[in-house]
Design a protein around this motif. Sequence first.
Motif, mmCIF file in Angstrom:
data_model
loop_
_atom_site.group_PDB
_atom_site.id
_atom_site.type_symbol
_atom_site.label_atom_id
_atom_site.label_comp_id
_atom_site.label_asym_id
_atom_site.label_seq_id
_atom_site.Cartn_x
_atom_site.Cartn_y
_atom_site.Cartn_z
ATOM 1 N N GLU A 146 0.836 -1.209 0.000
ATOM 2 C CA GLU A 146 0.000 0.000 0.000
ATOM 3 C C GLU A 146 0.867 1.254 0.000
ATOM 4 O OE1 GLU A 146 -3.484 2.090 2.763
ATOM 5 O OE2 GLU A 146 -2.994 -0.038 3.033
ATOM 6 N N ALA A 147 1.916 1.252 0.844
ATOM 7 C CA ALA A 147 2.806 2.413 0.917
ATOM 8 C C ALA A 147 3.575 2.589 -0.393
ATOM 9 C CB ALA A 147 3.777 2.251 2.083
ATOM 10 N N SER A 153 2.573 6.663 -6.964
ATOM 11 C CA SER A 153 1.672 7.631 -7.595
ATOM 12 C C SER A 153 2.137 9.070 -7.372
ATOM 13 C CB SER A 153 0.250 7.457 -7.052
ATOM 14 O OG SER A 153 0.211 7.736 -5.662
ATOM 15 N N GLN A 154 2.885 9.288 -6.279
ATOM 16 C CA GLN A 154 3.298 10.656 -5.948
ATOM 17 C C GLN A 154 4.747 10.955 -6.340
ATOM 18 O OE1 GLN A 154 2.520 10.974 -1.752
ATOM 19 N NE2 GLN A 154 0.295 10.854 -1.997
ATOM 20 N N HIS A 155 5.634 9.972 -6.132
ATOM 21 C CA HIS A 155 7.077 10.200 -6.341
ATOM 22 C C HIS A 155 7.694 8.972 -7.003
ATOM 23 C CE1 HIS A 155 6.336 13.317 -3.340
ATOM 24 N NE2 HIS A 155 5.936 12.374 -2.513
ATOM 25 N N CYS A 194 0.427 -1.761 -8.949
ATOM 26 C CA CYS A 194 -0.273 -0.553 -8.478
ATOM 27 C C CYS A 194 -1.211 0.004 -9.549
ATOM 28 C CB CYS A 194 0.737 0.511 -8.072
ATOM 29 S SG CYS A 194 1.811 0.019 -6.697
ATOM 30 N N GLY A 195 -0.959 -0.354 -10.801
ATOM 31 C CA GLY A 195 -1.779 0.184 -11.888
ATOM 32 C C GLY A 195 -3.215 -0.263 -11.837
ATOM 33 N N SER A 196 -3.456 -1.422 -11.201
ATOM 34 C CA SER A 196 -4.822 -1.953 -11.109
ATOM 35 C C SER A 196 -5.383 -1.836 -9.696
ATOM 36 C CB SER A 196 -4.831 -3.426 -11.531
ATOM 37 O OG SER A 196 -4.279 -3.595 -12.806
ATOM 38 N N ALA A 197 -4.769 -0.947 -8.898
ATOM 39 C CA ALA A 197 -5.183 -0.824 -7.495
ATOM 40 C C ALA A 197 -6.646 -0.408 -7.348
ATOM 41 C CB ALA A 197 -4.283 0.174 -6.772
ATOM 42 N N HIS A 202 -8.738 -6.746 -7.604
ATOM 43 C CA HIS A 202 -7.275 -6.851 -7.662
ATOM 44 C C HIS A 202 -6.688 -6.735 -6.257
ATOM 45 C CE1 HIS A 202 -3.251 -6.489 -9.369
ATOM 46 N NE2 HIS A 202 -3.045 -5.422 -8.612
ATOM 47 N N ASN A 203 -5.906 -7.722 -5.836
ATOM 48 C CA ASN A 203 -5.269 -7.725 -4.520
ATOM 49 C C ASN A 203 -3.814 -7.272 -4.698
ATOM 50 O OD1 ASN A 203 -3.921 -8.438 -2.106
ATOM 51 N ND2 ASN A 203 -5.453 -10.021 -1.664
ATOM 52 N N VAL A 204 -3.538 -6.028 -4.303
ATOM 53 C CA VAL A 204 -2.210 -5.441 -4.494
ATOM 54 C C VAL A 204 -1.155 -6.201 -3.688
ATOM 55 C CG1 VAL A 204 -0.796 -3.368 -4.204
ATOM 56 C CG2 VAL A 204 -3.154 -3.165 -5.008
#
Length: 615
Positions: A146-147, A153-155, A194-197, A202-204
């Motif tokens: 998750e982190a 997505s941010q950095h 993460c693209g399908s989060a 979808h289980n990341v």
Amino acid sequence: MSWRTRVAVMLLVSLAGGTALPRRYRDTEEKTSIGQRFSQLEEKNFKAIALIMFAQYVQGGPFGRAAQMAEAVTALARRCAAAARDSPGCLRPLDRIFLDTICQEEDLPGFTDCCAKKDPERNDCFLALKNASRGFIAPFERPDAEAACKNHSQHQQPLAGHFLYEVARRHPFLYAPTILSVTTRYEEMVEHCCGSAGDPTHNVEECFRRQAPKVLKPLKDDGLRQQHTCGILKQFGERTLKALKLAQISQKFPKADFVTVHKLVLDIADMHEACCRGDMLDCMKDREEILRYVCANPDSLSSHVKTCCDKPLLQRSECIVNAENDAKPAGLSPRVREFIEDKGVCERFAQDKDSHLARFLYEYSRRHPEFSSQMLLRIAKGYEDLLSECCRSAAPGDCFRRGEEELQKHIYETESVMKTSCDIYKEKGDYYFQNELLMSFTKKMPQLTTAELITFTRQMTAIGSKCCQLSQDKLLPCAEEHLDLVLGEICRRHLRDPINPGVCHCCSSSYSFRRPCMGKLEMDEHYTPLPLTAGLFTFHAELCTPEEEVLQHKKQEMLITLIKYQPRITAEQLSSVSAAFTAMRERCCGEGNPQACFEREGPELIKRSEKLLSA
């Protein structure tokens, strides 16, 4: 004389005699400047490799400091590539630029003494500080999914940079492009998972768990191969490594002439010396120069080279290493009669022993891709012994014929050992084959921990899965080459913490005979068996787990403990004890309170087993 039992001194092929080509490219070519390296690699790759360099040199420093130094060096490289390539700062050697950057930093403890030295002593001092010991830095943990997705997505760039930095500082001797390649795979994994989060199905976390081992496998495999090669260099010396590389290159490039193979052997040995010393800049430079030579001469080396040379620079090495052996030249005779039947063979052996043996190994290896490189070295050692004996004989012809018979016998026995092992593997399957190995290796090396024994035998079992399905001409090189890696791990473990005299002998006496030597080890007679204490054998309700893998692991742990308690246990005794255990487990797991049953039945099983084993 015997080809099978002479384990004295390994073939020490000296390859220093070739002069047709320069020993090192960099002795004759202008050194690459920082601006040129920047242009060759492009900015993203240059900055990543700079970060790897700083992470490997300053393992205890924070990420921010390593990233800052990488940015500074990249900015210099960018200026030098653009316009200032002739300025004094741009003409400094790359290693000096990196070390100057570190020494200009403040508050980096532990480097003051090194920075006070002049090059090349300063570089040697920094290399001596590199530490790859387990526990020096805490093991790398897979990031929280998750982190990781939030950071992605941010950095996006800092996330990949952090991963690259953490891997590099834990592997200070690992080839930088390998780390860069793994980081690229990591980025692809994060992008995919993460693209399908947003998809509720979808289980990341599961995606990360499933993909991470595939991403990290090249890191583990390349790291193991490098440790293995460096272990050979350290334990058996440069001449043994050269002999090994001569056999391997002759098999891979069978149409290359001896002078070309000879030259590649020298340069590859030099490269490994730099890599094993931890000098990554020299390591990379040497590797690229070898690749440049290989890619400039594809027609004289191999039909498989051109495809690899069309790939980007950082992917070429992996491609060539993994490429199939080229086909043998047409008309190449299966035997090397001139090394046996020629009347001048003893004279050539007496005049230039090392050169004669090197040529024999080259000619024999290029004719036999179906043999492992270790077996080729054993054959070369046998040939050396044969010449030493027969050239002093009154009837050398008869002597040579007997030697050839011994050679064929050794080849047959080696192939038979591998075939028999594969037959057992195919009959028993992974679990029971590993149990056979556990019984054997626990008796040979009872000093190893339970976890170590399970790990090493699991790796050996995986070799059966990988190699036993191959055709006969590929079985031996696959099996013995991979088994050699496992035995190398065992020997490095022995160097850290000695196991026993038998293992010591096999690990130190001869590289090429290490596998047959380990195979001949019997039960360690010096081992003191475990005493039968109250807690030695315990049985709990966890034995009723429906998960077969968990149950098998617990049973293997008990098998190891049983053998350490009674090393002389026979197959019949083990079968009886196993049957009694299985009956108890089925009985207790069928009751309403399994734990109470185990506490009642367990001590009785131990008493019956003790009586059986003492009979």
